[in-house]
Design a protein around this motif. Structure first.
Motif, PDB file in Angstrom:
ATOM      1  N   ALA A  67      11.261  -4.083  -3.166  1.00 56.21           N
ATOM      2  CA  ALA A  67      10.124  -4.358  -4.049  1.00 56.21           C
ATOM      3  C   ALA A  67      10.628  -4.544  -5.474  1.00 56.21           C
ATOM      4  CB  ALA A  67       9.126  -3.202  -3.984  1.00 56.21           C
ATOM      5  N   ARG A 179      -4.059  -1.393  -9.202  1.00 61.96           N
ATOM      6  CA  ARG A 179      -3.871  -2.530  -8.292  1.00 61.96           C
ATOM      7  C   ARG A 179      -2.655  -3.392  -8.640  1.00 61.96           C
ATOM      8  NH1 ARG A 179      -2.159  -5.567  -5.622  1.00 61.96           N
ATOM      9  NH2 ARG A 179      -3.032  -7.357  -4.535  1.00 61.96           N
ATOM     10  N   ALA A 182       0.650  -2.079  -7.378  1.00 60.44           N
ATOM     11  CA  ALA A 182       0.858  -1.986  -5.932  1.00 60.44           C
ATOM     12  C   ALA A 182       1.953  -2.924  -5.448  1.00 60.44           C
ATOM     13  CB  ALA A 182      -0.450  -2.276  -5.188  1.00 60.44           C
ATOM     14  N   GLU A 183       2.289  -3.956  -6.257  1.00 57.18           N
ATOM     15  CA  GLU A 183       3.359  -4.867  -5.859  1.00 57.18           C
ATOM     16  C   GLU A 183       4.739  -4.271  -6.104  1.00 57.18           C
ATOM     17  OE1 GLU A 183       2.614  -7.493  -4.202  1.00 57.18           O
ATOM     18  OE2 GLU A 183       0.469  -7.199  -4.527  1.00 57.18           O
ATOM     19  N   GLN A 240      -3.583  -1.328  -0.745  1.00 55.31           N
ATOM     20  CA  GLN A 240      -4.071  -2.154  -1.853  1.00 55.31           C
ATOM     21  C   GLN A 240      -3.334  -3.480  -1.918  1.00 55.31           C
ATOM     22  OE1 GLN A 240      -3.977  -0.285  -5.700  1.00 55.31           O
ATOM     23  NE2 GLN A 240      -6.130   0.229  -5.548  1.00 55.31           N
ATOM     24  N   ARG A 241      -2.044  -3.448  -1.635  1.00 58.48           N
ATOM     25  CA  ARG A 241      -1.245  -4.675  -1.674  1.00 58.48           C
ATOM     26  C   ARG A 241      -1.783  -5.707  -0.691  1.00 58.48           C
ATOM     27  NH1 ARG A 241       4.998  -3.773  -0.509  1.00 58.48           N
ATOM     28  NH2 ARG A 241       4.871  -2.630  -2.482  1.00 58.48           N
ATOM     29  N   ARG A 242      -2.371  -5.247   0.403  1.00 61.43           N
ATOM     30  CA  ARG A 242      -2.846  -6.147   1.450  1.00 61.43           C
ATOM     31  C   ARG A 242      -4.318  -6.524   1.315  1.00 61.43           C
ATOM     32  NH1 ARG A 242       1.395  -3.385   3.069  1.00 61.43           N
ATOM     33  NH2 ARG A 242       2.797  -4.225   4.666  1.00 61.43           N
ATOM     34  N   HIS A 307       7.439 -10.444  -5.964  1.00 56.45           N
ATOM     35  CA  HIS A 307       6.684  -9.425  -5.238  1.00 56.45           C
ATOM     36  C   HIS A 307       7.230  -9.328  -3.821  1.00 56.45           C
ATOM     37  CE1 HIS A 307       4.222 -12.112  -2.610  1.00 56.45           C
ATOM     38  NE2 HIS A 307       4.566 -12.983  -3.538  1.00 56.45           N
ATOM     39  N   SER A 328      12.085  -8.894  -1.654  1.00 55.46           N
ATOM     40  CA  SER A 328      11.526  -9.253  -2.950  1.00 55.46           C
ATOM     41  C   SER A 328      12.559  -9.967  -3.804  1.00 55.46           C
ATOM     42  CB  SER A 328      11.051  -7.983  -3.680  1.00 55.46           C
ATOM     43  OG  SER A 328      10.692  -8.276  -5.011  1.00 55.46           O
ATOM     44  N   ASP A 345      -5.209 -10.441  -1.814  1.00 58.32           N
ATOM     45  CA  ASP A 345      -3.871  -9.997  -2.176  1.00 58.32           C
ATOM     46  C   ASP A 345      -3.386 -10.769  -3.390  1.00 58.32           C
ATOM     47  OD1 ASP A 345      -3.156 -12.512  -1.220  1.00 58.32           O
ATOM     48  OD2 ASP A 345      -2.571 -11.747   0.746  1.00 58.32           O
ATOM     49  N   VAL A 346      -2.095 -10.661  -3.680  1.00 62.24           N
ATOM     50  CA  VAL A 346      -1.555 -11.266  -4.899  1.00 62.24           C
ATOM     51  C   VAL A 346      -1.690 -12.785  -4.916  1.00 62.24           C
ATOM     52  CG1 VAL A 346       0.801 -11.498  -4.020  1.00 62.24           C
ATOM     53  CG2 VAL A 346       0.415 -11.170  -6.485  1.00 62.24           C
TER      54      VAL A 346
END
Length: 355
Positions: A67, A179, A182-183, A240-242, A307, A328, A345-346
């Motif tokens: 990450a 949030r 979270a990445e 949260q990442r998902r 990410h 990552s 997500d992102v």
């Protein structure tokens, strides 16, 4: 255009992770009340997040460079979420749990889901469709039934209830502001957040003359922090990442029921019809989340970012021979327009029509 690999739903996987985070957090509420009796609220918060830091220590099974690393640019946000989530919220929770029963305290945590959905909609602009609203509403009703519609709880203490409501509001705001973090590596976020929280609560608590607890209480609170705040937060960040802050927070609403159920066992109480109704409503809410599907035509702008990602999700084709699994690094995306199932997500933070 539908892209191969993009039809896999990240929502179900994120819901499962959020559920695991809820179980590990919810199970600690009765034990915090038991082991924290007579311990000052600030030192209770200190010990909980000291335990969280222990739960986030590096271990041999962690994959290096999986990450993006934390940088100085993340510090202001990290300080804010540490103040809210690692100092204010656990202190208020400790105050509240000394004034209400273990069952009441556990079930009042249900308000966190409602606050999280609201803040995610207002602050993070996450899409909140009818299905998520219904699921969140069912879980709120379930918690209300469990607190006020059963014979399991005595008349709630007003000050204690308000303290717990303040705690979950602070945690909900923390959830939404966390949030973007979270990445990053979940363990590094937990370590940094817990370290800042411990420093703040130790300074204020000792300055106010709070008495250090005996070894048994301290060990109990450390263990609660390790599981319910360290391990739970790491899994929560992965969820949260998902699926974003709102959906993660809504699924997390099962945490109060886990804590209340465990409190019933500890206090040797028998669940009544209201409790069974509450359990059914929680189950229906989780079902609505797990079976949620969200897909429509949407556009991606050109972007360069770093990410955690994998190369079978339909969005990452920047390698001729892509590595397996998650990794990552800095990579670029060209503009594209397509249609597939996705979660917030992102890559899917696009605007939606407000409900």
């Amino acid at each position: 255009m539908n892209r191969p690999g993009a039809t896999k739903s990240a929502i179900a996987a994120g819901v499962i992770l959020a559920g695991l985070a809820a179980v590990t957090f919810g199970a600690t509420a009765p034990f915090i009340r038991i082991t924290g009796t007579g311990v000052g609220p600030l030192l209770t918060a200190l010990l909980l997040y000291a335990g969280a830091a222990l739960g986030a220590l590096p271990n041999p099974w962690e994959q290096a460079n999986r990450a993006p690393k934390m940088t100085r640019a993340h510090l202001p946000r990290l300080l804010l979420v540490a103040i809210l989530g690692a100092a204010v919220a656990p202190t208020l929770l400790a105050v509240g749990l000394q004034r209400v029963s273990a069952v009441q305290g556990s079930l009042l945590l249900n308000l966190e889901a409602v606050f999280t959905i609201l803040f995610a909609w207002l602050i993070a602009r996450e899409p909140i469709g009818a299905r998520v609203l219904v699921a969140g509403g069912l879980m709120f009703v379930a918690g209300s039934v469990a607190v006020f519609g059963t014979g399991l709880a005595d008349r709630p203490d007003a000050f204690g209830s308000l303290a717990i409501a303040g705690a979950v509001a602070a945690w909900a705001l923390d959830n939404v502001l966390t949030r973007p973090l979270a990445e990053l590596s979940p363990a590094s976020v937990v370590r940094a957040k817990a370290g800042i929280g411990v420093a703040m609560t130790a300074t204020v608590g000792l300055a106010l003359g709070e008495t250090w607890p005996d070894a048994r209480s301290a060990l109990g609170l450390l263990l609660c922090g390790l599981t319910g705040y360290g391990i739970s937060l790491r899994v929560y960040l992965l969820a949260q990442r998902r699926i974003g802050a709102a959906r993660t927070g809504s699924v997390f609403a099962i945490a109060p029921f886990v804590g209340a159920g465990l409190a019933l066992v500890i206090e040797r109480r028998t669940p009544d019809l209201g409790t069974m109704v509450s359990a059914a409503l929680f189950g229906l809410g989780v079902y609505l989340h797990i079976t949620e599907k969200h897909g429509h035509v949407h556009s991606h702008h050109a972007v360069e970012h770093d990410h955690v990602h994998r190369h079978d999700d339909g969005h990452h084709d920047h390698h001729d021979s892509p590595p397996e699994g998650e990794h990552s690094h800095e990579h670029q995306h060209e503009p594209s327009t397509h249609e597939h199932q996705h979660a917030p997500d992102v890559h899917h933070e696009h605007e939606h029509r407000r409900p």
